[in-house]
Design a protein around this motif. Structure first.
Motif, mmCIF file in Angstrom:
data_model
loop_
_atom_site.group_PDB
_atom_site.id
_atom_site.type_symbol
_atom_site.label_atom_id
_atom_site.label_comp_id
_atom_site.label_asym_id
_atom_site.label_seq_id
_atom_site.Cartn_x
_atom_site.Cartn_y
_atom_site.Cartn_z
ATOM 1 N N TYR A 44 27.472 43.905 39.233
ATOM 2 C CA TYR A 44 28.453 43.105 38.216
ATOM 3 C C TYR A 44 28.396 41.742 38.252
ATOM 4 C CZ TYR A 44 32.068 46.403 37.986
ATOM 5 O OH TYR A 44 32.689 48.010 38.113
ATOM 6 N N THR A 89 34.113 36.402 39.491
ATOM 7 C CA THR A 89 35.256 36.656 39.258
ATOM 8 C C THR A 89 34.379 38.219 38.461
ATOM 9 O OG1 THR A 89 34.820 35.735 36.551
ATOM 10 C CG2 THR A 89 36.358 35.247 38.320
ATOM 11 N N ASP A 91 35.087 41.151 35.658
ATOM 12 C CA ASP A 91 36.307 41.036 34.209
ATOM 13 C C ASP A 91 35.857 42.906 34.525
ATOM 14 O OD1 ASP A 91 37.527 41.243 32.362
ATOM 15 O OD2 ASP A 91 36.447 40.513 31.173
ATOM 16 N N TYR A 93 37.926 44.611 32.068
ATOM 17 C CA TYR A 93 38.223 44.859 30.636
ATOM 18 C C TYR A 93 37.270 44.084 29.835
ATOM 19 C CZ TYR A 93 42.447 45.904 33.181
ATOM 20 O OH TYR A 93 43.797 46.227 33.928
ATOM 21 N N SER A 94 36.065 43.845 30.077
ATOM 22 C CA SER A 94 34.958 43.152 29.084
ATOM 23 C C SER A 94 34.398 44.317 28.335
ATOM 24 C CB SER A 94 33.783 42.367 29.509
ATOM 25 O OG SER A 94 33.243 43.644 30.685
ATOM 26 N N ASN A 95 34.172 45.639 28.710
ATOM 27 C CA ASN A 95 33.099 46.172 28.248
ATOM 28 C C ASN A 95 34.251 47.530 27.059
ATOM 29 O OD1 ASN A 95 33.886 48.195 30.165
ATOM 30 N ND2 ASN A 95 32.651 48.590 30.943
#
Length: 96
Positions: A44, A89, A91, A93-95
């Motif tokens: 990440y 942070t 995320d 839900y980005s992909n």
């Protein structure tokens, strides 16, 4: 061997991530805290401050059916709560 299995996305963990920069993951049961830290930092791109782990044992279940009493259990797993540095942070839900 993949250390990270999946992120935990529940109301409790999501609220904790918004307030305290803590994220939850289901991890490999043989992984230690240093391996978990390295895996999250590489996956990440964040800086990990603290890793806390919990081992969950299997839950035993008994069902009464026409065929008789059926015994079973759920899988055991290891959970890691990871605190990232201030300003970082993750995320999930980005992909999507």
């Amino acid at each position: 061997m993949s250390v990270l299995i999946k992120p935990i996305i529940t109301e409790k963990v999501t609220a904790d991530s918004e307030l305290n920069n803590r994220y939850g993951f289901i991890v490999d049961s043989n992984a230690n805290k240093l391996e978990i830290k390295d895996a999250i930092e590489s996956a990440y791109g964040v800086t990990v401050d603290k890793v806390r782990t919990m081992n969950y044992g299997p839950k035993r279940r008994t069902r009464y059916t026409k065929a008789g009493i059926q015994h079973g259990k759920t899988n055991a797993f290891k959970k890691a709560i990871v605190q990232v540095a201030e300003g970082d942070t993750i995320d999930f839900y980005s992909n999507i």
